[in-house]
Each structure stands twice: as structure tokens, then as C-alpha cells.
Design a protein around this motif. Structure first.
Motif, PDB file in Angstrom:
ATOM      1  N   SER A  52       3.175   1.941  -2.048  1.00 28.86           N
ATOM      2  CA  SER A  52       4.110   1.636  -0.962  1.00 28.86           C
ATOM      3  C   SER A  52       4.790   0.296  -1.276  1.00 28.86           C
ATOM      4  O   SER A  52       4.380  -0.420  -2.195  1.00 28.86           O
ATOM      5  N   SER A  53       5.770  -0.057  -0.458  1.00 26.35           N
ATOM      6  CA  SER A  53       6.439  -1.363  -0.597  1.00 26.35           C
ATOM      7  C   SER A  53       5.433  -2.497  -0.397  1.00 26.35           C
ATOM      8  O   SER A  53       5.475  -3.515  -1.093  1.00 26.35           O
ATOM      9  N   GLU A  54       4.534  -2.319   0.566  1.00 25.95           N
ATOM     10  CA  GLU A  54       3.517  -3.353   0.857  1.00 25.95           C
ATOM     11  C   GLU A  54       2.619  -3.554  -0.363  1.00 25.95           C
ATOM     12  O   GLU A  54       2.237  -4.675  -0.701  1.00 25.95           O
ATOM     13  N   ASP A  55       2.281  -2.452  -0.999  1.00 26.85           N
ATOM     14  CA  ASP A  55       1.437  -2.501  -2.183  1.00 26.85           C
ATOM     15  C   ASP A  55       2.160  -3.253  -3.317  1.00 26.85           C
ATOM     16  O   ASP A  55       1.554  -4.060  -4.041  1.00 26.85           O
ATOM     17  N   ASP A  58       2.137  -6.888  -2.472  1.00 26.50           N
ATOM     18  CA  ASP A  58       0.784  -7.384  -2.689  1.00 26.50           C
ATOM     19  C   ASP A  58       0.547  -7.677  -4.180  1.00 26.50           C
ATOM     20  O   ASP A  58      -0.002  -8.720  -4.543  1.00 26.50           O
ATOM     21  N   LYS A  73       9.699  -9.097   2.340  1.00 28.09           N
ATOM     22  CA  LYS A  73       9.462  -9.516   0.951  1.00 28.09           C
ATOM     23  C   LYS A  73      10.131  -8.596  -0.076  1.00 28.09           C
ATOM     24  O   LYS A  73      10.422  -9.014  -1.191  1.00 28.09           O
TER      25      LYS A  73
END
Ligand code: FE2
Length: 278
Positions: A52-55, A58, A73
Motif C-alpha cells: 500500500s502507499s502507507e507501506d 514506511d 507523504k
């Protein structure tokens, strides 16, 4: 060895997974950072990437402090139907450096290809290695360039800024010179949504055309220019302090989806040229 490193032409390296099933997190960031310092551009290909984008964000935190924008971000670079800015169009994007209009200038740009344009549809991300450009410039040209300062103004969804920069400046943390330049969109490239305003000091008005043409020739010279043709899952890590970057135009509606995260240096570089920012 779980990966193979080959040189890209004329700069940068391609790092390919040597067997299936490896992920980008199997590569140590500190080893990559050493390569990055020498090569200025890393292309990681064939590794598993992100859920995902969050991954993705991260993963980028592992490189340093991520620059946070009003949208968060991760910038999702996807063509929009009625773009208010060229970055969301399918047009070409002239050479520039990221963060030129922001309070901090990021050192690392990390791009992730979610989906690539179809073959033959264009959309390469373009990079010019300005360290190489300056090493190859004639003494006369260098002399002229060293006397030039530019003022850039640009207003878009995420900022309304004015920035001033010498054309030739030192890398903020290393002992070599770089170019900081935002190319004007060239007339022959057709319509260009929301161009910046630009002013140059140190160039006679009658010589501006020649000045720009000489820079264009140098920035796009095969000795200093690399254009990255995207494959799904590519990760590209680019040195925003040394390189300038842009984009080739692409066929509208081609499935180009690139994500971009900016990572600050350590310590973060306060934008030395920012005169106003909103
Ligand atoms: Fe950019």
C-alpha cells in the motif's frame, strides 16, 4: 549474493534481484546509501515492493525523515482529467529540482512504479547529472553560468512561492558544484499547464535564448543524461541535491502511476533560496 549491480549509461546503477521472492527490504539501506553517494541514482528492479502507499512511506522512513506535504507523504502521480498543474497532466515536465518552492529541500527522491505506461507510450522520468555537466563545461561557459542568479515564482495547489538561486552552487554537504536550474517549458512542446515565472540576472536580455539553449544542450547531452523507462515494481532513488529531473510526455490515458516520496537529508536542508512561501 542476492542481487546483481550493473552500471547504467552514463551514470547510476541498476540493482536487480538475483532470484525470485526477494523484497526491497532484503537490501540494506546503509549499503544502498553508500552506492547512492557514488552513483547519484539507483534503480531497483525485480524485487517485491509494497502492499500500500502507507507501506511505501514506511519503507522510505528507513532512509530518513520523510517530507510531509498537505496531501501527506506519498505523491500519487497519475494523469488527471482536467489537471490544474502540469505534474498531473501527460505533458513533458522540464528539468527542475524538488523542494525548490518548499521550506526544506529533500536529498532523496524515492519513486515507485505501481503501473507503467504501455510500451511506446513515453513517460520516462528524465535525470541530468549536473556534477557531470559542470565537469564537462568549457571555461567560458562556466564563467558565464557562475554569474547567473535566477528568481522563480510558482503557485499551485500546494504552495505559492518565490525562490532565488544561483545557477551554480555547491552541493550542500559535499565538495563539488552542482547546477540549480528550472528549465522554462519549451514552446515547441505544446501547451503546458501552469508554467512558473522566471527571471535571470547575469544574462543580457538579448542573450537569454542562447543561454537557455546552451543549458538545454548540456543537460540533455548523452554524457550527463539518463531517462528511466518504467517497469512495474521499479524503485528509483535519485539524488535531488546533484541531479535535476523532469519527465517525457506520454500518451494520454496510458496507465502511468508513479508514487513519489521525498526524504530529507540529515540534518535537513533548509531551503537557502526561499523568499516567500504560502
Ligand atoms: Fe519533481
Amino acid at each position: 549474493m542476492s542481487y546483481a549491480v550493473t552500471a547504467l549509461d552514463p551514470f547510476g546503477v541498476l540493482i536487480e534481484a538475483a532470484r525470485p521472492g526477494l523484497g526491497v527490504r532484503d537490501l540494506e539501506v546503509e549499503s544502498l546509501r553508500e552506492l547512492f553517494a557514488k552513483e547519484h541514482l539507483l534503480v531497483l528492479r525485480g524485487f517485491g515492493t509494497f502492499a500500500s502507499s502507507e507501506d511505501f512511506a514506511d519503507y522510505c522512513e528507513g532512509w530518513g525523515e520523510v517530507s510531509v506535504w498537505p496531501f501527506g507523504k506519498v505523491l500519487e502521480l497519475i494523469e488527471q482529467d482536467k489537471p490544474e498543474d502540469h505534474i498531473f497532466d501527460c505533458s513533458y515536465v522540464p528539468m527542475h529540482w524538488d523542494g525548490m518552492y518548499r521550506p526544506h529541500v529533500p536529498e532523496y527522491q524515492i519513486f515507485h512504479c505501481v503501473t507503467a505506461p504501455l510500451p511506446g507510450h513515453g513517460g520516462r522520468t528524465t535525470f541530468s547529472n549536473t556534477r557531470r555537466v559542470l565537469e564537462r563545461a568549457s571555461p567560458e561557459r562556466l564563467e558565464l553560468w557562475k554569474g547567473v542568479t535566477a528568481t522563480y515564482k510558482r503557485k499551485m495547489e500546494f504552495y505559492d512561492s518565490r525562490t532565488v538561486s544561483p545557477l551554480v552552487t555547491k552541493h550542500p554537504f559535499r565538495d563539488f558544484s552542482v547546477l540549480r536550474y528550472n528549465e522554462a517549458p519549451s514552446a515547441e512542446k505544446g501547451t503546458f499547464v501552469n508554467p512558473p515565472d522566471q527571471e535571470f540576472r547575469g544574462v543580457a536580455p538579448g542573450e537569454l535564448g542562447e543561454f537557455r539553449a546552451a543549458l538545454r544542450e548540456a543537460l540533455y547531452s548523452p554524457a550527463s543524461f539518463y531517462a528511466h523507462e518504467w517497469k512495474r515494481g521499479d524503485l528509483v532513488i535519485a539524488d535531488n541535491f546533484t541531479l535535476l529531473h523532469g519527465r517525457d510526455d506520454f500518451t494520454s490515458k496510458s496507465p502511468r502511476h508513479i508514487q513519489r516520496v521525498q526524504v530529507l537529508s540529515h540534518p535537513p536542508l533548509v531551503n537557502p533560496g526561499l523568499e516567500s512561501y504560502r
